[in-house]
Enzyme design. Sequence first.
Site, PDB file in Angstrom:
ATOM      1  N   VAL A  33       0.842  -1.190   0.000  1.00  0.00           N
ATOM      2  CA  VAL A  33       0.000   0.000   0.000  1.00  0.00           C
ATOM      3  C   VAL A  33       0.874   1.234   0.000  1.00  0.00           C
ATOM      4  O   VAL A  33       1.902   1.296   0.674  1.00  0.00           O
ATOM      5  CB  VAL A  33      -0.966   0.014   1.207  1.00  0.00           C
ATOM      6  CG1 VAL A  33      -1.977  -1.099   1.080  1.00  0.00           C
ATOM      7  CG2 VAL A  33      -0.210  -0.142   2.528  1.00  0.00           C
ATOM      8  N   SER A  34       0.466   2.224  -0.763  1.00  0.00           N
ATOM      9  CA  SER A  34       1.270   3.423  -0.941  1.00  0.00           C
ATOM     10  C   SER A  34       1.019   4.470   0.126  1.00  0.00           C
ATOM     11  O   SER A  34       1.895   5.249   0.460  1.00  0.00           O
ATOM     12  CB  SER A  34       0.995   4.043  -2.317  1.00  0.00           C
ATOM     13  OG  SER A  34       1.239   3.108  -3.337  1.00  0.00           O
TER      14      SER A  34
END
Length: 212
Positions: A10-11
């Site tokens: 996840v960014s």
Amino acid sequence: MSRTILYARVSTADQTLSHQRTHAEAAGFKIDEVVADHGVSGVSTRLRDRPEGRRLFDMLRAGDTLVVRWVDRLGRNYADVTATIRELMERGVIVRTVINGMTFDGATTDPIQQAVRDALIGFMAATAQAQAEAIKEAQRAGIEEAKGDRTKFRGRKPAYGRKELDLVRDMLAAGGGTSEIAREAKLSRQTVLRIKADPAGAEAALARWDLS
């Protein structure tokens, strides 16, 4: 006992992690454990070089199933992604994707099925890299456009920041729908559609407002 492990990269915020688990469970997967890397590049950092990626390799055993939203969670580099999936299959791990419901199983013995499987791995890995390169090009174009517009009217301040823009792009690359992305990013559908239609313009708007 074999396990089903969801790996997520996840960014930005934790909401994308919960979204990936919810999506996987809605697709029928019974997840035993979730492993996630936050804020790690899928382009420049191999899965086994990520903090939680290393732990994932240590955890997985023959008979386990690794679930990912799409192959771009494993990486966005063609050579790296194909090598990773092949290594996992050689270890007896089954790799499955939530999007498109793909299954990559090293136990396949039929040569035709092997050929189809390997072709799909290559195609999906190449697509992941192409999407990453398209995003980088849009970012470069947006920055260059913003440099030329610094002295001009900046236009309306964007409703999103870097975090939201990265989330929208991440979910678009993974095949998410407009309404779904809008809910996760807390943006309007119109904003998501504008970002989708003109990613370079979205980058330029952030740069003009010093939000990048």
